[in-house]
Design a protein around this motif. Sequence first.
Motif, mmCIF file in Angstrom:
data_model
loop_
_atom_site.group_PDB
_atom_site.id
_atom_site.type_symbol
_atom_site.label_atom_id
_atom_site.label_comp_id
_atom_site.label_asym_id
_atom_site.label_seq_id
_atom_site.Cartn_x
_atom_site.Cartn_y
_atom_site.Cartn_z
ATOM 1 N N LEU A 176 11.602 -65.522 -90.065
ATOM 2 C CA LEU A 176 12.934 -64.938 -90.200
ATOM 3 C C LEU A 176 13.111 -63.708 -89.318
ATOM 4 O O LEU A 176 14.157 -63.528 -88.680
ATOM 5 N N GLN A 177 12.079 -62.871 -89.282
ATOM 6 C CA GLN A 177 12.145 -61.675 -88.452
ATOM 7 C C GLN A 177 12.183 -62.039 -86.967
ATOM 8 O O GLN A 177 12.931 -61.447 -86.198
ATOM 9 N N ALA A 178 11.403 -63.017 -86.562
ATOM 10 C CA ALA A 178 11.425 -63.468 -85.165
ATOM 11 C C ALA A 178 12.772 -64.062 -84.797
ATOM 12 O O ALA A 178 13.291 -63.842 -83.697
ATOM 13 N N GLY A 179 13.358 -64.808 -85.729
ATOM 14 C CA GLY A 179 14.697 -65.366 -85.495
ATOM 15 C C GLY A 179 15.740 -64.283 -85.359
ATOM 16 O O GLY A 179 16.687 -64.405 -84.576
ATOM 17 N N LEU A 180 15.583 -63.215 -86.078
ATOM 18 C CA LEU A 180 16.508 -62.088 -85.995
ATOM 19 C C LEU A 180 16.420 -61.403 -84.631
ATOM 20 O O LEU A 180 17.413 -60.946 -84.092
ATOM 21 N N LEU A 181 15.201 -61.350 -84.094
ATOM 22 C CA LEU A 181 14.996 -60.671 -82.809
ATOM 23 C C LEU A 181 15.463 -61.507 -81.618
ATOM 24 O O LEU A 181 15.653 -60.960 -80.538
ATOM 25 N N ARG A 182 15.621 -62.806 -81.800
ATOM 26 C CA ARG A 182 16.045 -63.652 -80.681
ATOM 27 C C ARG A 182 17.471 -63.481 -80.344
ATOM 28 O O ARG A 182 18.404 -63.239 -80.751
#
Length: 182
Positions: A176-182
């Motif tokens: 979820l955090q990686a998706g937010l950063l994309r």
Amino acid sequence: MLYQIVSFLLDVIGGLLTGACLLRLYMQLQRIPFTNPVGRLVFALSDWLVMPLRRVIPPTGRWDMSSLAAAVLLQLAQYVLLWLVLGAGAGWTWLPWLALFGLVRVAVSGVTGLLIVYAVMSWMQAHSPLSDVIARLCEPVLRPLRRFVPLVGGVDLSPLVALVLLQVVMIVLGHLQAGLLR
């Protein structure tokens, strides 16, 4: 390389201080006295931030909102510093969300650490004030699992099941955090 070093150091310092604030909140919710070594450590690490906030943010029932606010502020400061190290480009609007994910990650890591210490201490049959505190902190996490996980050969596997579930939560949080950063 500089970013990795700064990120690591901020994770260690921010995680320790945030974890102390969250543990302070959790110990108060569980009505665990702070006269034990864990409580004294928590106070030593968090008093400098929680006590000034307590003058502004009152508790809500059993919830010490100043400890929660301190944990959120520490995570927000950590991500603001990382954002500044990256060059302060676009993306500052996501900082509160990253801080929230960081707060949950610290909470999950803290419970994971408590469960590991609890499991090791249960194998050694160590009876000390510290083991009682750890057991009281882990009990709310393990109690629901014990209804579904039977004893196997007299061994309680609920801490193992809890650790596996917490690792799944960490994987989901990471995505979820990686998706937010994309």
